[in-house]
Write an enzyme that holds these catalytic residues in place. Structure first.
Site, PDB file in Angstrom:
ATOM      1  CG  ASP A 181      -2.087   0.987   1.080  1.00 14.83           C
ATOM      2  OD1 ASP A 181      -3.096   0.678   0.422  1.00 14.83           O
ATOM      3  OD2 ASP A 181      -1.964   2.090   1.638  1.00 14.83           O
ATOM      4  CE1 TYR A 318      -6.041  18.830  -1.770  1.00  8.71           C
ATOM      5  CE2 TYR A 318      -3.752  19.324  -1.238  1.00  8.71           C
ATOM      6  CZ  TYR A 318      -4.972  19.697  -1.786  1.00  8.71           C
ATOM      7  OH  TYR A 318      -5.103  20.936  -2.354  1.00  8.71           O
ATOM      8  CG  HIS A 373      -4.455  -3.949   0.331  1.00  5.83           C
ATOM      9  ND1 HIS A 373      -3.735  -3.564  -0.777  1.00  5.83           N
ATOM     10  CD2 HIS A 373      -4.468  -2.863   1.151  1.00  5.83           C
ATOM     11  CE1 HIS A 373      -3.345  -2.312  -0.643  1.00  5.83           C
ATOM     12  NE2 HIS A 373      -3.770  -1.864   0.520  1.00  5.83           N
TER      13      HIS A 373
END
Length: 408
Positions: A181, A318, A373
């Site tokens: 990740d 972001y 994951h």
């Protein structure tokens, strides 16, 4: 760069914080749900109600906290250019083996440092058959019990600085790296900036890249891709799974990459909202992992009781995309630092295996029939086994850290 000494860390959530959590759970309002909705619209109402009831009356945070405190946890101030000092939390589990290999383990979202817990006894064990590791598992800035950045612009280079400076401050001038990740993504940046000199090899359980093979840049990989997508059923299924995720599973990414502050008000104020936001990923991103309610609630509680609050972690989307105007790997180039990858069938993005060569100098590959994951949490034995094969005697990365081959 960093303080010369680390400070032991003990997790101790104030009673008032636990009482406030229970009050909020008592006052929770639940949405309605369409008949037969299942998972199509998101986390099912019945699941969330069951977990909230258990969070109020059955889940024992103090018991979970005591188990977490058995881990050797520390904090240390790490200097980051342009952002001052950040107080960073991490697990530092040393092996008894004198020449153990220093390994940095990096989590992602919605993960945390506890993903390493099942790996620790496996990787630090002393054995004549397998290499042993000194394991450092960081809480990324803004996650868990690490301080969050105070200003915008904390992206790839800054995360790389934190990770590398932490290892240097611990005396590990040369080390290896493992991540999935965001651990994989910031790993690309860290290897780009500090590979060879400090990072001697790295391993990923989410081998994704924004690069694509073309006839001019990677003709052999492109030919292999055409062959695989034509004749390899597994490759076609992997691409189909990836496209489905892009189409139906990336809403969370877009929200956190564009307006994390707006979402943050809900996550910060509503434990039920936080639970649903992350629980959906825990179930959907694992390979049919049999979650217990206590496991789920411990995971969510780390976010709820985190140092900077649950909203802080989402800002990584972001910052790393500049508000979704830049791709997450921008600036991270292909590296000749030895790379190993593990393929798990439940991973969200599954591109043709030949594409792993686009990430770096691929020296090790391993494919598994189970796992998703959160590989370190779901299949710790398999992930540890891959690291042992990669760095063990006869492995392609054996002895990459001078004087630290993992054996007495």
């Amino acid at each position: 760069m960093a303080e010369t000494t680390e400070k032991p860390f003990t997790l101790s959530v104030p009673d008032a914080d636990i009482e406030l959590l229970h009050k909020k759970l008592e006052l929770a309002r639940f949405p309605d749900e369409l008949e037969g909705a299942g998972w199509d619209y998101g986390a099912p109402l019945a699941d969330i109600k069951r977990l909230v009831a258990h969070w109020k009356q059955g889940f024992d945070w103090r018991k979970a906290e005591a188990e977490i405190n058995k881990l050797p946890m520390f904090t240390r101030d790490i200097e980051v250019e342009g952002h001052g000092k950040l107080n960073i939390h991490y697990v530092h589990q040393k092996s008894e083996v004198k020449d153990a290999i220093p390994l940095l383990f990096v989590h992602g979202w919605p993960g945390d440092f506890l993903e390493v817990r099942k790996l620790l006894p496996l990787l630090t064990a002393k054995s004549s058959d397998n290499p042993s590791f000194h394991v450092v598992a960081i809480s990324l800035p803004g996650f868990g019990f690490s301080e969050a950045p105070k200003k915008p612009g904390f992206a790839g280079r800054q995360y790389a600085e934190v990770l590398n400076n932490l290892m240097l401050s611990l005396g590990y001038n040369e080390y290896v790296y493992q991540g999935g990740d965001w651990g994989h993504i910031v790993g690309m940046h860290t290897v780009h900036h500090f590979g060879h000199k400090h990072i001697k090899a790295w391993h990923s359980n989410m081998p994704l890249s924004s690069r694509r093979p073309t006839l001019l840049t990677h003709p052999l990989i492109l030919i292999n891709t055409v062959f695989a997508t034509t004749f390899d059923k597994s490759a076609r299924e992997g691409i189909a799974k990836t496209l489905k995720f892009v189409q139906k599973g990336r809403g969370y990414f877009m929200e956190q990459a564009t307006k994390p502050q707006t979402l943050g008000y809900s996550l910060e104020d509503s434990p039920v909202g936080l639970l649903a936001w992350i629980y959906e990923k825990l179930v959907g991103w694992t390979d049919s992992y049999p979650w217990t309610d206590d496991e789920v609630l411990e995971w969510i509680s780390i976010y709820w009781f985190s140092r900077s609050g649950p909203a802080a972690a989402g800002r990584i989307y972001y910052e790393m995309t500049r508000g979704n105007s830049s791709e997450i790997f921008a600036g991270a180039q292909w590296s000749s630092v030895p790379l190993g990858v593990s393929y798990f069938p439940g991973e969200l993005g599954r591109m043709p295996k030949s594409w792993s060569h686009l990430l770096g100098k691929l020296v090790f590959e391993s494919e598994h029939d189970k796992g998703g994951h959160f590989a370190a949490f779901e299949q710790p034995e398999k992930l540890a086994g891959d690291l042992r094969k990669m760095y063990g005697k006869g492995g392609p990365a054996h002895g990459v850290v001078p004087g630290k081959n993992g054996y007495d």
